[in-house]
Scaffold this motif. Structure first.
Motif, PDB file in Angstrom:
ATOM      1  N   LYS A 153       0.823  -1.211   0.000  1.00 51.59           N
ATOM      2  CA  LYS A 153       0.000   0.000   0.000  1.00 51.59           C
ATOM      3  C   LYS A 153       0.859   1.263   0.000  1.00 51.59           C
ATOM      4  N   VAL A 154       1.831   1.342   0.904  1.00 48.40           N
ATOM      5  CA  VAL A 154       2.610   2.579   1.030  1.00 48.40           C
ATOM      6  C   VAL A 154       3.619   2.759  -0.095  1.00 48.40           C
ATOM      7  N   ASP A 155       4.038   1.656  -0.730  1.00 50.11           N
ATOM      8  CA  ASP A 155       5.035   1.766  -1.803  1.00 50.11           C
ATOM      9  C   ASP A 155       4.452   1.420  -3.165  1.00 50.11           C
ATOM     10  N   GLU A 156       3.163   1.654  -3.295  1.00 48.84           N
ATOM     11  CA  GLU A 156       2.521   1.427  -4.584  1.00 48.84           C
ATOM     12  C   GLU A 156       3.195   2.330  -5.615  1.00 48.84           C
ATOM     13  N   GLY A 157       3.602   1.772  -6.719  1.00 45.71           N
ATOM     14  CA  GLY A 157       4.296   2.540  -7.746  1.00 45.71           C
ATOM     15  C   GLY A 157       5.788   2.681  -7.479  1.00 45.71           C
ATOM     16  N   TYR A 158       6.270   2.068  -6.420  1.00 45.73           N
ATOM     17  CA  TYR A 158       7.695   2.077  -6.061  1.00 45.73           C
ATOM     18  C   TYR A 158       8.262   3.489  -5.951  1.00 45.73           C
ATOM     19  N   GLU A 159       7.473   4.394  -5.387  1.00 46.46           N
ATOM     20  CA  GLU A 159       7.908   5.788  -5.309  1.00 46.46           C
ATOM     21  C   GLU A 159       8.715   6.106  -4.049  1.00 46.46           C
ATOM     22  N   LEU A 160       8.740   5.206  -3.084  1.00 48.09           N
ATOM     23  CA  LEU A 160       9.513   5.450  -1.874  1.00 48.09           C
ATOM     24  C   LEU A 160      10.955   5.003  -2.061  1.00 48.09           C
ATOM     25  N   SER A 161      11.857   5.724  -1.423  1.00 50.43           N
ATOM     26  CA  SER A 161      13.247   5.271  -1.394  1.00 50.43           C
ATOM     27  C   SER A 161      13.340   4.098  -0.419  1.00 50.43           C
ATOM     28  N   PRO A 162      14.410   3.313  -0.500  1.00 57.04           N
ATOM     29  CA  PRO A 162      14.572   2.245   0.480  1.00 57.04           C
ATOM     30  C   PRO A 162      14.554   2.772   1.923  1.00 57.04           C
ATOM     31  N   TYR A 163      15.126   3.946   2.150  1.00 57.97           N
ATOM     32  CA  TYR A 163      15.127   4.527   3.495  1.00 57.97           C
ATOM     33  C   TYR A 163      13.705   4.879   3.940  1.00 57.97           C
ATOM     34  N   GLN A 164      12.941   5.512   3.059  1.00 58.84           N
ATOM     35  CA  GLN A 164      11.566   5.893   3.413  1.00 58.84           C
ATOM     36  C   GLN A 164      10.711   4.661   3.713  1.00 58.84           C
ATOM     37  N   LEU A 165      10.861   3.625   2.895  1.00 62.07           N
ATOM     38  CA  LEU A 165      10.105   2.397   3.119  1.00 62.07           C
ATOM     39  C   LEU A 165      10.496   1.756   4.448  1.00 62.07           C
ATOM     40  N   ALA A 166      11.783   1.695   4.728  1.00 61.74           N
ATOM     41  CA  ALA A 166      12.262   1.109   5.981  1.00 61.74           C
ATOM     42  C   ALA A 166      11.714   1.876   7.176  1.00 61.74           C
TER      43      ALA A 166
ATOM     44  N   ALA B 206      15.643  -3.277   7.422  1.00 65.21           N
ATOM     45  CA  ALA B 206      14.784  -3.164   6.242  1.00 65.21           C
ATOM     46  C   ALA B 206      15.442  -2.300   5.168  1.00 65.21           C
ATOM     47  N   TYR B 207      16.138  -1.258   5.581  1.00 64.78           N
ATOM     48  CA  TYR B 207      16.853  -0.410   4.618  1.00 64.78           C
ATOM     49  C   TYR B 207      17.917  -1.226   3.893  1.00 64.78           C
ATOM     50  N   GLU B 208      18.700  -1.977   4.637  1.00 69.48           N
ATOM     51  CA  GLU B 208      19.783  -2.761   4.021  1.00 69.48           C
ATOM     52  C   GLU B 208      19.243  -3.778   3.016  1.00 69.48           C
ATOM     53  N   GLN B 209      18.059  -4.313   3.266  1.00 71.95           N
ATOM     54  CA  GLN B 209      17.493  -5.319   2.370  1.00 71.95           C
ATOM     55  C   GLN B 209      17.155  -4.751   0.991  1.00 71.95           C
ATOM     56  N   ASN B 210      16.873  -3.461   0.918  1.00 71.17           N
ATOM     57  CA  ASN B 210      16.464  -2.856  -0.360  1.00 71.17           C
ATOM     58  C   ASN B 210      17.367  -1.712  -0.800  1.00 71.17           C
ATOM     59  N   ARG B 211      18.492  -1.561  -0.137  1.00 77.27           N
ATOM     60  CA  ARG B 211      19.418  -0.477  -0.470  1.00 77.27           C
ATOM     61  C   ARG B 211      19.794  -0.522  -1.949  1.00 77.27           C
ATOM     62  N   GLY B 212      19.807   0.633  -2.563  1.00 75.09           N
ATOM     63  CA  GLY B 212      20.207   0.738  -3.956  1.00 75.09           C
ATOM     64  C   GLY B 212      19.052   0.766  -4.952  1.00 75.09           C
ATOM     65  N   ALA B 213      17.844   0.531  -4.503  1.00 74.19           N
ATOM     66  CA  ALA B 213      16.690   0.559  -5.412  1.00 74.19           C
ATOM     67  C   ALA B 213      16.438   1.994  -5.851  1.00 74.19           C
ATOM     68  N   GLY B 214      16.082   2.157  -7.105  1.00 75.02           N
ATOM     69  CA  GLY B 214      15.835   3.482  -7.651  1.00 75.02           C
ATOM     70  C   GLY B 214      14.367   3.856  -7.663  1.00 75.02           C
ATOM     71  N   TYR B 215      14.131   5.122  -7.910  1.00 75.57           N
ATOM     72  CA  TYR B 215      12.778   5.668  -7.981  1.00 75.57           C
ATOM     73  C   TYR B 215      11.994   4.972  -9.083  1.00 75.57           C
ATOM     74  N   ARG B 216      10.808   4.500  -8.725  1.00 77.22           N
ATOM     75  CA  ARG B 216       9.885   3.797  -9.623  1.00 77.22           C
ATOM     76  C   ARG B 216      10.432   2.478 -10.161  1.00 77.22           C
ATOM     77  N   HIS B 217      11.413   1.941  -9.479  1.00 82.40           N
ATOM     78  CA  HIS B 217      11.917   0.612  -9.820  1.00 82.40           C
ATOM     79  C   HIS B 217      11.542  -0.336  -8.687  1.00 82.40           C
ATOM     80  N   PRO B 218      11.175  -1.557  -9.019  1.00 82.61           N
ATOM     81  CA  PRO B 218      10.839  -2.513  -7.963  1.00 82.61           C
ATOM     82  C   PRO B 218      12.007  -2.681  -6.990  1.00 82.61           C
ATOM     83  N   LYS B 219      11.677  -2.863  -5.744  1.00 84.02           N
ATOM     84  CA  LYS B 219      12.707  -3.101  -4.735  1.00 84.02           C
ATOM     85  C   LYS B 219      13.280  -4.508  -4.936  1.00 84.02           C
TER      86      LYS B 219
END
Length: 88
Positions: free
Chosen positions: A14-27, A53-66
């Motif tokens: 729900k919160v990361d629909e569209g992959y718009e959150l950074s890994p930090y924001q999602l964490a 949680a940040y480390e698990q998705n670190r490096g993901a880009g804007y609008r790219h799947p984590k």
């Protein structure tokens, strides 16, 4: 009855629909969900969960799947921190 894994995964979707959150924001939101919304962890543990949680998705880009899907991230967080021990 839904499990904590299911609830957390649904929240992440729900919160990361569209992959718009950074890994930090999602964490940060994962930690807030478990600490403030569910009252399952203390502030110190919430910080550890946020870092994990940040480390698990670190490096993901804007609008790219984590790198981890919502289901995988939820399972990793719940398992790593033993959050389902009192859950059915």
């Amino acid at each position: 009855m839904s499990s904590l894994r299911d609830d957390l995964a649904a929240y992440i979707r729900k919160v990361d629909e569209g992959y718009e959150l950074s890994p930090y924001q999602l964490a940060e939101l994962v930690a807030v969900f478990l600490h403030e919304e569910r009252d399952l962890v203390s502030g110190g543990l919430a910080d550890q969960i946020q870092d994990f949680a940040y480390e698990q998705n670190r490096g993901a880009g804007y609008r790219h799947p984590k790198p981890l899907t919502s289901d995988a991230l939820a399972a990793d967080v719940v398992d790593r921190f033993g959050l389902d021990k009192d859950q059915p």
